[in-house]
Scaffold this motif. Structure first.
Motif, PDB file in Angstrom:
ATOM      1  N   ALA A 371       5.353   6.285  -5.882  1.00 12.49           N
ATOM      2  CA  ALA A 371       6.260   7.400  -6.156  1.00 12.49           C
ATOM      3  C   ALA A 371       7.292   7.027  -7.213  1.00 12.49           C
ATOM      4  O   ALA A 371       7.659   7.849  -8.059  1.00 12.49           O
ATOM      5  N   ASP A 372       7.781   5.781  -7.192  1.00 10.60           N
ATOM      6  CA  ASP A 372       8.766   5.344  -8.181  1.00 10.60           C
ATOM      7  C   ASP A 372       8.165   5.177  -9.567  1.00 10.60           C
ATOM      8  O   ASP A 372       8.841   5.378 -10.576  1.00 10.60           O
ATOM      9  N   THR A 373       6.885   4.797  -9.639  1.00  8.38           N
ATOM     10  CA  THR A 373       6.264   4.513 -10.936  1.00  8.38           C
ATOM     11  C   THR A 373       5.458   5.693 -11.495  1.00  8.38           C
ATOM     12  O   THR A 373       5.608   6.051 -12.662  1.00  8.38           O
ATOM     13  N   ALA A 374       4.621   6.289 -10.645  1.00  7.37           N
ATOM     14  CA  ALA A 374       3.741   7.360 -11.124  1.00  7.37           C
ATOM     15  C   ALA A 374       4.293   8.750 -10.855  1.00  7.37           C
ATOM     16  O   ALA A 374       3.811   9.731 -11.430  1.00  7.37           O
ATOM     17  N   GLY A 375       5.288   8.858  -9.977  1.00  2.24           N
ATOM     18  CA  GLY A 375       5.864  10.160  -9.674  1.00  2.24           C
ATOM     19  C   GLY A 375       5.298  10.760  -8.405  1.00  2.24           C
ATOM     20  O   GLY A 375       4.264  10.323  -7.885  1.00  2.24           O
ATOM     21  N   LEU A 376       5.991  11.780  -7.900  1.00  2.97           N
ATOM     22  CA  LEU A 376       5.600  12.402  -6.634  1.00  2.97           C
ATOM     23  C   LEU A 376       4.269  13.128  -6.739  1.00  2.97           C
ATOM     24  O   LEU A 376       3.474  13.124  -5.799  1.00  2.97           O
ATOM     25  N   HIS A 377       4.034  13.778  -7.881  1.00  6.42           N
ATOM     26  CA  HIS A 377       2.794  14.547  -8.041  1.00  6.42           C
ATOM     27  C   HIS A 377       1.572  13.654  -7.871  1.00  6.42           C
ATOM     28  O   HIS A 377       0.664  13.958  -7.075  1.00  6.42           O
ATOM     29  N   ALA A 378       1.537  12.534  -8.575  1.00  8.08           N
ATOM     30  CA  ALA A 378       0.396  11.628  -8.496  1.00  8.08           C
ATOM     31  C   ALA A 378       0.273  11.018  -7.101  1.00  8.08           C
ATOM     32  O   ALA A 378      -0.842  10.825  -6.592  1.00  8.08           O
ATOM     33  N   THR A 379       1.398  10.742  -6.465  1.00  3.22           N
ATOM     34  CA  THR A 379       1.363  10.136  -5.138  1.00  3.22           C
ATOM     35  C   THR A 379       0.819  11.104  -4.106  1.00  3.22           C
ATOM     36  O   THR A 379       0.018  10.732  -3.236  1.00  3.22           O
ATOM     37  N   PHE A 380       1.246  12.356  -4.166  1.00  4.40           N
ATOM     38  CA  PHE A 380       0.698  13.361  -3.259  1.00  4.40           C
ATOM     39  C   PHE A 380      -0.819  13.460  -3.407  1.00  4.40           C
ATOM     40  O   PHE A 380      -1.555  13.532  -2.420  1.00  4.40           O
ATOM     41  N   LEU A 381      -1.304  13.486  -4.649  1.00  2.00           N
ATOM     42  CA  LEU A 381      -2.747  13.583  -4.881  1.00  2.00           C
ATOM     43  C   LEU A 381      -3.475  12.350  -4.364  1.00  2.00           C
ATOM     44  O   LEU A 381      -4.588  12.455  -3.831  1.00  2.00           O
ATOM     45  N   ALA A 382      -2.853  11.179  -4.526  1.00  7.12           N
ATOM     46  CA  ALA A 382      -3.478   9.941  -4.065  1.00  7.12           C
ATOM     47  C   ALA A 382      -3.651   9.929  -2.551  1.00  7.12           C
ATOM     48  O   ALA A 382      -4.501   9.209  -2.021  1.00  7.12           O
ATOM     49  N   LEU A 383      -2.857  10.726  -1.851  1.00  7.53           N
ATOM     50  CA  LEU A 383      -2.969  10.812  -0.404  1.00  7.53           C
ATOM     51  C   LEU A 383      -3.836  11.986   0.046  1.00  7.53           C
ATOM     52  O   LEU A 383      -4.549  11.902   1.049  1.00  7.53           O
ATOM     53  N   SER A 384      -3.768  13.095  -0.676  1.00  9.00           N
ATOM     54  CA  SER A 384      -4.451  14.312  -0.226  1.00  9.00           C
ATOM     55  C   SER A 384      -5.963  14.260  -0.443  1.00  9.00           C
ATOM     56  O   SER A 384      -6.731  14.734   0.407  1.00  9.00           O
ATOM     57  N   LEU A 385      -6.415  13.704  -1.556  1.00  8.21           N
ATOM     58  CA  LEU A 385      -7.848  13.690  -1.837  1.00  8.21           C
ATOM     59  C   LEU A 385      -8.632  12.834  -0.834  1.00  8.21           C
ATOM     60  O   LEU A 385      -9.694  13.273  -0.350  1.00  8.21           O
ATOM     61  N   PRO A 386      -8.157  11.641  -0.470  1.00  7.31           N
ATOM     62  CA  PRO A 386      -8.854  10.908   0.596  1.00  7.31           C
ATOM     63  C   PRO A 386      -8.848  11.653   1.931  1.00  7.31           C
ATOM     64  O   PRO A 386      -9.785  11.514   2.723  1.00  7.31           O
ATOM     65  N   MET A 387      -7.784  12.426   2.177  1.00 11.13           N
ATOM     66  CA  MET A 387      -7.730  13.200   3.421  1.00 11.13           C
ATOM     67  C   MET A 387      -8.880  14.210   3.470  1.00 11.13           C
ATOM     68  O   MET A 387      -9.520  14.406   4.518  1.00 11.13           O
ATOM     69  N   LEU A 388      -9.157  14.846   2.349  1.00  9.70           N
ATOM     70  CA  LEU A 388     -10.297  15.769   2.285  1.00  9.70           C
ATOM     71  C   LEU A 388     -11.601  15.040   2.553  1.00  9.70           C
ATOM     72  O   LEU A 388     -12.494  15.549   3.244  1.00  9.70           O
ATOM     73  N   LEU A 389     -11.726  13.842   2.015  1.00  4.16           N
ATOM     74  CA  LEU A 389     -12.944  13.058   2.208  1.00  4.16           C
ATOM     75  C   LEU A 389     -13.141  12.706   3.682  1.00  4.16           C
ATOM     76  O   LEU A 389     -14.268  12.747   4.200  1.00  4.16           O
ATOM     77  N   VAL A 390     -12.051  12.376   4.365  1.00  7.50           N
ATOM     78  CA  VAL A 390     -12.128  12.058   5.793  1.00  7.50           C
ATOM     79  C   VAL A 390     -12.659  13.260   6.577  1.00  7.50           C
ATOM     80  O   VAL A 390     -13.494  13.121   7.472  1.00  7.50           O
TER      81      VAL A 390
END
Length: 413
Positions: A371-390
């Motif tokens: 979140a500090d380096t890539a921003g909130l947008h990228a961090t949310f996506l990094a968490l949400s896409l694996p959730m869909l895969l699960v």
């Protein structure tokens, strides 16, 4: 024959409400105290991780403690220690000055609170079958209301937490947290219910460690419990950073503590509706379909939130997440309570809880720096896409089909 009475069940529900509200306030207050100092999402994630890291071991120990020491006693001790851990924040500030409330102190106190909380939660959950029987309620009904109460706590807790921070400040807000735990202790203190006192030592393993291993073995040998543990492990690891770091970071940057409380309240309101509706929902939709819908919906909602839409849409999505996830905990509780024998119930709940928390620290370690380096947008996506895969992978787990089959044997006791 024992006379039917709802008193014990209502005391357990009230205790869950108060302890849950205390934890709900802490979810907002601890990260806020860190972010107020320097706005670092990394340091906020360190404190949030400190509150979740002990949960893996603590839940295992909590399950054994409940089975070996007694449910009522463990619930009261747990809430007392949790109250002390949060009350220490204003006590230290009054004694040594607010400057002493740094990241290290907050992380330590959050870790202590995180270590004590699972014992109380495990103890209350393991008392539900007997309390439901005394009240004349079905186990599904009792679990549904219990989890609705727990979600109500997360409406009251974060909402009050955000408002108190805005009016009293983060440090003084901790007094309210400690008072909530105190009320929980009083409720359990007057509770009288069979099976909550001293356990039958003859039914237990000779050593606590052997007892923990027995609980682990039972969960591993149950295909349905093992599958549910896997889903919890991954889903919690991906979801926890959103609630504990990303939302606090977003609203701290905007200097909107009350709005953070409203978002967490929206999740709680949705969870309350979903949990209360579970008893009716279960007549029309299978448990398996309910779990798959929840995981996939959470992934979709997190993906939309990743684009940081206006507050009304975030509130709506948060409420939707709560609605679909509301029935999940009652389903988990039902499976544990109907599969585990009476003398193993605490350890099975503890094992499942520890596995559910295991991935949380890893997710927080990744989310804070990202979140500090890539921003909130990228961090949310990094968490949400694996959730869909699960959610997609879970659809192919054959063990989940056992959720809608009659348990091989009822729980003893």
């Amino acid at each position: 024959m024992t006379k039917s009475t709802r008193g014990p069940l209502f005391l357990i529900l009230f205790s869950a409400l108060m302890a849950g509200a205390g934890n709900g306030i802490s979810i907002v207050a601890f990260p806020w105290l860190v972010l107020q100092r320097n706005g670092s999402a990394l340091e906020a994630s360190v404190v949030a991780m400190a509150g979740t890291l002990p949960l893996l071991a603590a839940a295992l120990i909590a399950g054994a403690a409940v089975d070996y020491l007694g449910r009522r006693r463990v619930a009261m001790i747990s809430d007392a220690l949790s109250a002390m851990s949060v009350a220490a924040v204003p006590v230290l500030a009054l004694t040594f000055g607010v400057e002493i409330i740094n990241v290290a102190v907050l992380a330590t106190l959050a870790a202590l609170g995180g270590f004590f909380d699972p014992a109380g939660m495990t103890a209350r959950e393991t008392m539900l079958p007997e309390a439901a029987g005394r009240a004349g309620w079905t186990l599904d009904h009792a679990n549904s209301v219990y989890e609705a109460i727990f979600n109500l706590a997360y409406i009251v807790g974060p909402g009050i937490g955000g408002l108190l921070i805005a009016t009293l400040g983060g440090v003084n807000t901790m007094w309210v947290t400690a008072a909530a735990f105190g009320l929980s202790i009083i409720a359990i203190g007057v509770l009288r219910l069979e099976g909550t006192g001293r356990p039958d030592r003859e039914a237990l393993s000779e050593s606590v460690w052997a007892g923990i291993v027995e609980g682990l073995r039972f969960v591993w040998q149950s295909k349905v419990l093992r599958a549910l543990a896997f889903i919890s492990l991954v889903a919690n690891g991906l979801y926890m950073p959103m609630e504990s770091v990303l939302f606090p970071k977003y609203f701290t940057d905007r200097n909107e503590p009350a709005q953070l409380g409203w978002v967490l309240m929206a999740m709680g309101i949705g969870g309350l509706v979903g949990a209360l509706g579970y008893a009716v929902l279960s007549k029309y939709i299978s448990r398996r379909a309910t779990i798959l819908t929840a995981v996939i919906t959470l992934g979709l909602a997190m993906t939309v939130i990743a684009f940081l839409p206006p507050l009304p849409l975030i509130l709506l999505l948060s409420a939707v997440v709560g609605v679909v996830y509301g029935p999940i905990a009652p389903i988990y509780n039902y499976v544990m309570q109907t599969r585990a024998p009476h003398h193993l119930r605490g350890r099975v709940v503890g094992v499942m809880g520890s596995l559910a928390y295991a991935a949380g620290p890893l997710g927080l370690i990744i989310a804070g720096p990202l979140a500090d380096t890539a921003g909130l947008h990228a961090t949310f996506l990094a968490l949400s896409l694996p959730m869909l895969l699960v959610g997609v992978l879970a659809a192919f787990l054959p063990a989940l089909r056992d959720l809608d089959r009659t348990p091989p044997r009822p729980a003893e006791g």
